[in-house]
Write an enzyme that holds these catalytic residues in place. Sequence first.
Site, PDB file in Angstrom:
ATOM      1  N   GLY A 184       2.790   1.826  10.864  1.00  0.00           N
ATOM      2  CA  GLY A 184       3.778   2.893  10.715  1.00  0.00           C
ATOM      3  C   GLY A 184       4.519   3.237  11.992  1.00  0.00           C
ATOM      4  N   ASN A 190       0.871  -1.182   0.000  1.00  0.00           N
ATOM      5  CA  ASN A 190       0.000   0.000   0.000  1.00  0.00           C
ATOM      6  C   ASN A 190       0.908   1.233   0.000  1.00  0.00           C
ATOM      7  OD1 ASN A 190      -1.811   2.050   0.508  1.00  0.00           O
ATOM      8  ND2 ASN A 190      -2.343   1.362   2.569  1.00  0.00           N
ATOM      9  N   GLU A 211      -5.156  -5.377  10.818  1.00  0.00           N
ATOM     10  CA  GLU A 211      -4.165  -4.320  10.988  1.00  0.00           C
ATOM     11  C   GLU A 211      -4.413  -3.584  12.308  1.00  0.00           C
ATOM     12  OE1 GLU A 211      -2.276  -3.122   7.054  1.00  0.00           O
ATOM     13  OE2 GLU A 211      -3.961  -1.794   7.375  1.00  0.00           O
ATOM     14  N   GLU A 225      -6.722   4.410   8.306  1.00  0.00           N
ATOM     15  CA  GLU A 225      -6.516   5.849   8.043  1.00  0.00           C
ATOM     16  C   GLU A 225      -7.779   6.468   7.450  1.00  0.00           C
ATOM     17  OE1 GLU A 225      -2.891   5.376   5.810  1.00  0.00           O
ATOM     18  OE2 GLU A 225      -1.841   4.839   7.661  1.00  0.00           O
ATOM     19  N   SER A 248       3.641  -2.565  10.355  1.00  0.00           N
ATOM     20  CA  SER A 248       5.101  -2.595  10.567  1.00  0.00           C
ATOM     21  C   SER A 248       5.745  -3.920  10.170  1.00  0.00           C
ATOM     22  CB  SER A 248       5.440  -2.229  12.020  1.00  0.00           C
ATOM     23  OG  SER A 248       5.070  -0.889  12.283  1.00  0.00           O
TER      24      SER A 248
HETATM   25  C1  PEP Z   1      -0.714  -0.022   6.378  1.00  0.00           C
HETATM   26  O1  PEP Z   1      -0.900   1.177   6.456  1.00  0.00           O
HETATM   27  O2  PEP Z   1      -1.574  -0.743   5.854  1.00  0.00           O
HETATM   28  C2  PEP Z   1       0.510  -0.580   6.923  1.00  0.00           C
HETATM   29  C3  PEP Z   1       0.529  -1.840   7.221  1.00  0.00           C
HETATM   30  O3  PEP Z   1       1.551   0.300   7.116  1.00  0.00           O
HETATM   31  P1  PEP Z   1       3.018  -0.040   7.706  1.00  0.00           P
HETATM   32  O4  PEP Z   1       3.482  -1.308   7.042  1.00  0.00           O
HETATM   33  O5  PEP Z   1       3.850   1.133   7.338  1.00  0.00           O
HETATM   34  O6  PEP Z   1       2.848  -0.216   9.167  1.00  0.00           O
END
Ligand code: PEP
Length: 241
Positions: free
Chosen positions: A166, A8, A160, A95, A204
Amino acid sequence: MRPLIAGNWKMNGLTEDSANLARAIRSGLGDLAPEVLICPPATQLAAVAAILDGSGILAGGQDCHTKRHGAHTGEISAAMLRDAGARYVILGHSERRAEQGETDALVAAKVEAAVAARLIPIVCVGESAADREAGRQEAVVGRHLAGSLGAEFKGVVAYEPIWAIGTGRVPTSADIAAMHAFIRTELVRAQPAGAETRILYGGSVKPGNAAEILALPEVGGALVGGASLVAEDFLAIIRAA
Ligand code: PEP
């Protein structure tokens, strides 16, 4: 089932950056086994899909509207994503739930629109840090699943935890496995295709933790944000699958 590794890119990169990144991922992929998906910003979807064409790597959208067309200034329909080369669409990302106030009911309407346009929805679910601290994570995720998927869901679920996105913080392997087991149980209970639905982990995921996470039971792949913006990191995660 083949694991799915989805990148993404969120609201990052101009056309040239995205083209270079897509080319680097394409050329580094070789004949690796997982299914690979890249979700660039919508303005770059057609260009990225053209670069990926014939490679086996798929392109996807990051959101879509509930309607096929009409007076919805600034919006993008699922049919438009499909027309630009998308095969998947991420829906209900935390988000968007936080910044655009997306509700489970809205996400469910988007799922319906996506499927009608022949896109595979990837529906994101996950708890906040406060929910986890209060031990409410299963209640929150259960509510997301019940409200966001619709009656006969044919797509992908991405677990998630919001506090892991992040931040560099990742749940323990035991906690990821427990949540994925809970999601599987809920899917099997409520959905005709619940036993076959792929469940991704996102939050992450990095080259250093991907192998351990992807080996956990019921983890059918990863949704990757930050690390998908660096070709070598994304490729290392794909190799770990
Ligand atoms: C995301 O926003 O879907 C995500 C998993 O971000 P990150 O890997 O940066 O934590």
